[in-house]
Design an enzyme around this catalytic site. Structure first.
Site, PDB file in Angstrom:
ATOM      1  N   ASP A   1     -21.496  65.845 -86.589  1.00 47.82           N
ATOM      2  CA  ASP A   1     -22.726  64.852 -86.059  1.00 47.82           C
ATOM      3  C   ASP A   1     -23.353  64.675 -87.548  1.00 47.82           C
ATOM      4  O   ASP A   1     -22.636  64.743 -88.652  1.00 47.82           O
ATOM      5  CB  ASP A   1     -23.610  65.213 -85.179  1.00 47.82           C
ATOM      6  CG  ASP A   1     -24.450  64.368 -84.671  1.00 47.82           C
ATOM      7  OD1 ASP A   1     -24.190  63.611 -83.764  1.00 47.82           O
ATOM      8  OD2 ASP A   1     -25.743  64.256 -85.005  1.00 47.82           O
TER       9      ASP A   1
ATOM     10  N   LYS B   1     -24.589  70.730 -77.639  1.00 48.65           N
ATOM     11  CA  LYS B   1     -24.818  70.253 -78.927  1.00 48.65           C
ATOM     12  C   LYS B   1     -25.358  71.304 -79.665  1.00 48.65           C
ATOM     13  O   LYS B   1     -26.087  72.349 -79.014  1.00 48.65           O
ATOM     14  CB  LYS B   1     -26.024  69.068 -78.896  1.00 48.65           C
ATOM     15  CG  LYS B   1     -25.836  68.316 -79.972  1.00 48.65           C
ATOM     16  CD  LYS B   1     -24.987  67.159 -80.097  1.00 48.65           C
ATOM     17  CE  LYS B   1     -24.964  66.355 -81.247  1.00 48.65           C
ATOM     18  NZ  LYS B   1     -24.043  65.124 -81.189  1.00 48.65           N
TER      19      LYS B   1
HETATM   20  P1  NDP Z   1     -23.608  60.808 -91.152  1.00 49.49           P
HETATM   21  O1  NDP Z   1     -24.384  62.014 -91.424  1.00 49.49           O
HETATM   22  O2  NDP Z   1     -22.393  60.510 -91.434  1.00 49.49           O
HETATM   23  O3  NDP Z   1     -24.764  59.393 -91.415  1.00 49.49           O
HETATM   24  C1  NDP Z   1     -25.908  59.266 -90.993  1.00 49.49           C
HETATM   25  C2  NDP Z   1     -26.408  58.006 -91.457  1.00 49.49           C
HETATM   26  O4  NDP Z   1     -27.733  57.847 -90.728  1.00 49.49           O
HETATM   27  C3  NDP Z   1     -26.743  58.032 -92.902  1.00 49.49           C
HETATM   28  O5  NDP Z   1     -26.750  56.666 -93.648  1.00 49.49           O
HETATM   29  C4  NDP Z   1     -28.160  58.401 -92.903  1.00 49.49           C
HETATM   30  O6  NDP Z   1     -28.875  58.038 -94.284  1.00 49.49           O
HETATM   31  C5  NDP Z   1     -28.858  57.808 -91.852  1.00 49.49           C
HETATM   32  N1  NDP Z   1     -29.776  58.725 -91.370  1.00 49.49           N
HETATM   33  C6  NDP Z   1     -29.671  59.867 -90.921  1.00 49.49           C
HETATM   34  N2  NDP Z   1     -31.110  60.440 -90.665  1.00 49.49           N
HETATM   35  C7  NDP Z   1     -31.929  59.582 -90.902  1.00 49.49           C
HETATM   36  C8  NDP Z   1     -33.243  59.363 -90.705  1.00 49.49           C
HETATM   37  N3  NDP Z   1     -34.033  60.406 -90.236  1.00 49.49           N
HETATM   38  N4  NDP Z   1     -33.877  58.061 -91.031  1.00 49.49           N
HETATM   39  C9  NDP Z   1     -32.983  57.107 -91.664  1.00 49.49           C
HETATM   40  N5  NDP Z   1     -31.610  57.029 -91.773  1.00 49.49           N
HETATM   41  C10 NDP Z   1     -31.073  58.302 -91.359  1.00 49.49           C
HETATM   42  O7  NDP Z   1     -23.822  60.759 -89.508  1.00 49.49           O
HETATM   43  P2  NDP Z   1     -23.007  59.856 -88.478  1.00 49.49           P
HETATM   44  O8  NDP Z   1     -22.522  58.645 -88.933  1.00 49.49           O
HETATM   45  O9  NDP Z   1     -21.948  60.940 -88.031  1.00 49.49           O
HETATM   46  O10 NDP Z   1     -24.175  60.009 -87.237  1.00 49.49           O
HETATM   47  C11 NDP Z   1     -24.971  58.604 -87.044  1.00 49.49           C
HETATM   48  C12 NDP Z   1     -25.424  58.601 -85.546  1.00 49.49           C
HETATM   49  O11 NDP Z   1     -24.302  58.527 -84.638  1.00 49.49           O
HETATM   50  C13 NDP Z   1     -26.259  59.968 -85.221  1.00 49.49           C
HETATM   51  O12 NDP Z   1     -27.235  59.433 -84.284  1.00 49.49           O
HETATM   52  C14 NDP Z   1     -25.101  60.821 -84.433  1.00 49.49           C
HETATM   53  O13 NDP Z   1     -25.798  61.341 -83.540  1.00 49.49           O
HETATM   54  C15 NDP Z   1     -24.196  59.628 -83.729  1.00 49.49           C
HETATM   55  N6  NDP Z   1     -22.893  59.941 -83.269  1.00 49.49           N
HETATM   56  C16 NDP Z   1     -22.135  60.475 -84.184  1.00 49.49           C
HETATM   57  C17 NDP Z   1     -20.731  60.632 -83.787  1.00 49.49           C
HETATM   58  C18 NDP Z   1     -19.595  61.133 -84.634  1.00 49.49           C
HETATM   59  O14 NDP Z   1     -18.523  61.239 -84.274  1.00 49.49           O
HETATM   60  N7  NDP Z   1     -20.205  61.275 -85.841  1.00 49.49           N
HETATM   61  C19 NDP Z   1     -20.395  60.494 -82.300  1.00 49.49           C
HETATM   62  C20 NDP Z   1     -21.430  59.726 -81.569  1.00 49.49           C
HETATM   63  C21 NDP Z   1     -22.743  59.794 -81.959  1.00 49.49           C
HETATM   64  P3  NDP Z   1     -29.040  59.353 -95.293  1.00 49.49           P
HETATM   65  O15 NDP Z   1     -27.789  59.704 -96.114  1.00 49.49           O
HETATM   66  O16 NDP Z   1     -30.094  58.819 -96.317  1.00 49.49           O
HETATM   67  O17 NDP Z   1     -29.973  60.427 -94.732  1.00 49.49           O
HETATM   68  O1  2IT Z   2     -22.896  62.590 -80.477  1.00 45.69           O
HETATM   69  C1  2IT Z   2     -21.481  62.612 -80.309  1.00 45.69           C
HETATM   70  O2  2IT Z   2     -20.745  62.279 -79.392  1.00 45.69           O
HETATM   71  C2  2IT Z   2     -20.936  63.470 -81.355  1.00 45.69           C
HETATM   72  N1  2IT Z   2     -21.388  63.883 -82.422  1.00 45.69           N
HETATM   73  C3  2IT Z   2     -19.325  63.704 -81.517  1.00 45.69           C
HETATM   74  C4  2IT Z   2     -19.228  64.959 -80.508  1.00 45.69           C
HETATM   75  C5  2IT Z   2     -17.746  65.504 -80.483  1.00 45.69           C
HETATM   76  O3  2IT Z   2     -17.417  66.427 -79.978  1.00 45.69           O
HETATM   77  O4  2IT Z   2     -16.877  64.784 -80.938  1.00 45.69           O
END
Ligand code: NDP
Ligand code: 2IT
Length: 445
Positions: free
Chosen positions: A166, A126
């Site tokens: 992420d 990561k």
């Molecule tokens: P994005 O940046 O697209 O969206 C993040 C969302 O979470 C936004 O709505 C943001 O609000 C909110 N958020 C982030 N940090 C905070 C915080 N400290 N407090 C409150 N709200 C918060 O990210 P993703 O959707 O890609 O990721 C969301 C989660 O999913 C994370 O935990 C990530 O690790 C996990 N994840 C993502 C994957 C992927 O493929 N993208 C795969 C697997 C897991 P704001 O805009 O106001 O900050």
């Molecule tokens: O937390 C996760 O699994 C991710 N942000 C996706 C990682 C990836 O390599 O697609």
């Protein structure tokens, strides 16, 4: 925690002071492994746990860039190459002001087990930076990504380390990162990054994959208890990549998704979220969630507060770590929640998870429920390696199949180790066995 594992945990605490999220992620895994190390003395004899908890390599570097006013800015970036027993390091990059080594290590550690659960040949890593993309222009984001890659490129490669997105890193940022990688190396090495746009080697369904996969897992978990998502009231937290596509798939399967959030507050929309509007507000306009309520009759915005106060039957936390605590878990259970699946990484605190187990709420940990994102990244690597591209339908079928496999692995390990229905134990044990056996076979490296 089993006394056999306490020395290893004490070592983690001593070696990694102040990294609370990392400690939390390690504790959560070790708490499941007592019966495993009791049954298999070889893991202890070969210090497998201690080795697993110490990343193979950790990179920290400076990222200088110039803002639109001509001022030089400095950020710190990280890449933790945690474990490559099963394949090249694989895991996303996060851009958020809260990023520090402890966050990257917790995410990298989780990634090892999540990636193993997919059944695909990918190790765990990561990275990220404390860069805050909020309010930054397109040009600033591009220059930041280029500067970051100018250092990171030497550590990457399709057989070495393959980042993706992420929080704060989506297709736009991956495009800038790939552009700079290609320029520096003079190689069109598509498989070095995933989450690319379709225009330059991305996979169908990668954008949707994490959210869709979380819903496929939830459906499977509900089916085990003779239930379905159809007709259920669902609340999603966050409104980013994972949240949007979890909401979309849940709605497609007949659920009523009535609320979502961002860090400024939450919206409630009793008619069911309008996904097209949500995408417009978040993906195109890149603005705050309050804009959704301004454009949708009947929807309300609540500033601050907790989205978990909105009653629902199925909760999908899809924002960030530790966003759902014990008090929120109690509120959800009191409101009649029957299932919780983590779209985000470690969004539920240990107190919340304990409460769900006590109250009989089905609970799917992130390393299982959100594995669809990285699994589809691995499918993107497959397509890049064979210079092929698959249809949306074929890729979604593969994702569904993989999520069913993740569910089956968790359920089987939970049954075998005396914790039927406990997906936390199942996910940790199944993936640990796979990684530990590979490490044993590879010798002391
Ligand atoms: P994005 O940046 O697209 O969206 C993040 C969302 O979470 C936004 O709505 C943001 O609000 C909110 N958020 C982030 N940090 C905070 C915080 N400290 N407090 C409150 N709200 C918060 O990210 P993703 O959707 O890609 O990721 C969301 C989660 O999913 C994370 O935990 C990530 O690790 C996990 N994840 C993502 C994957 C992927 O493929 N993208 C795969 C697997 C897991 P704001 O805009 O106001 O900050
Ligand atoms: O937390 C996760 O699994 C991710 N942000 C996706 C990682 C990836 O390599 O697609």
């Amino acid at each position: 925690m089993d006394p056999l594992l306490q020395d290893d945990f004490a070592t983690v605490l001593a070696r990694n002071p102040g990294e609370d999220e990392f400690h939390q992620a390690v504790a959560e895994v070790l708490e499941s492994l007592g019966p495993v190390v009791r049954k298999h003395a070889e893991y202890h004899e070969h210090s497998i746990i201690e080795r697993l908890c110490e990343p193979e390599r950790q990179l920290i570097f400076r990222v200088p860039w110039v803002d639109d006013q001509g001022r030089v800015r400095i950020n710190r970036a990280f890449r933790v190459e945690f474990n490559s027993a099963l394949g090249p390091y694989k895991g996303g990059l996060r851009f958020h002001p809260s990023v520090y080594l402890g966050i990257v290590k917790f995410l990298g550690f989780e990634q090892i087990f999540k990636n193993a659960l997919t059944g695909l040949p990918i190790g765990g890593g990561k990275g990220g930076s404390d860069f805050d993309p909020k309010g930054r222009s397109e040009g600033e984001v591009m220059r930041f990504c280029q500067s970051l890659m100018t250092e990171l490129y030497r550590h990457l490669g399709e057989y070495t380390d393959v980042p993706a997105g992420d929080i704060g890193v989506g297709q736009r940022e991956i495009g800038y990162l790939f552009g700079q990688y290609k320029r520096i190396t003079n190689r069109y090495e598509s498989g070095v990054l995933t989450g690319k746009s379709i225009a330059h080697g991305g996979s169908q369904v990668r954008t949707e994959a994490t959210g869709y996969g979380t819903v496929f897992f939830t459906e499977q978990m509900l089916a085990e208890s003779g239930s379905t998502l159809s007709g259920r009231r669902v609340v999603v937290s966050g409104s980013g990549n994972v949240a949007i596509y979890a909401a979309q798939k849940a709605a497609e399967l007949g659920a009523q998704v009535v609320a979502c959030s961002d860090s400024s507050g939450y919206v409630v929309d009793e008619q069911g979220l309008d996904i097209a509007l949500l995408r417009q507000v978040k993906e195109v306009d890149r603005t705050r969630i309050s804009a959704y309520a301004e454009q949708r009759a009947g929807a309300t915005f609540v500033a601050g507060g907790s989205v978990w106060d909105v009653p629902c039957e199925v909760a999908l936390p899809c924002a960030t770590q530790n966003e759902l605590d014990g008090a929120a878990a109690r509120t959800l259970a009191d409101h009649g929640a029957i299932a919780v699946a983590e779209g985000a990484n470690m969004p539920c605190t240990p107190d919340a998870v304990r409460l769900f187990h006590e109250r009989g709420v089905l609970f799917a940990p992130g390393k299982a429920a959100n594995a669809g994102g990285v699994a589809t990244s691995a499918l993107e690597m497959q397509q890049n390696a064979s210079r092929d591209s698959w249809s949306f339908e074929h890729t979604e079928d593969r994702l569904r199949e993989i999520m069913h496999g993740v569910h089956a692995r968790c359920a089987a390990a939970a049954d075998e180790y005396g914790a039927p229905g406990n997906y936390v134990a199942g996910a940790n044990i199944s993936s640990f066995l796979q990684v530990a056996d590979a490490m044993l076979a590879l010798g002391v490296v």
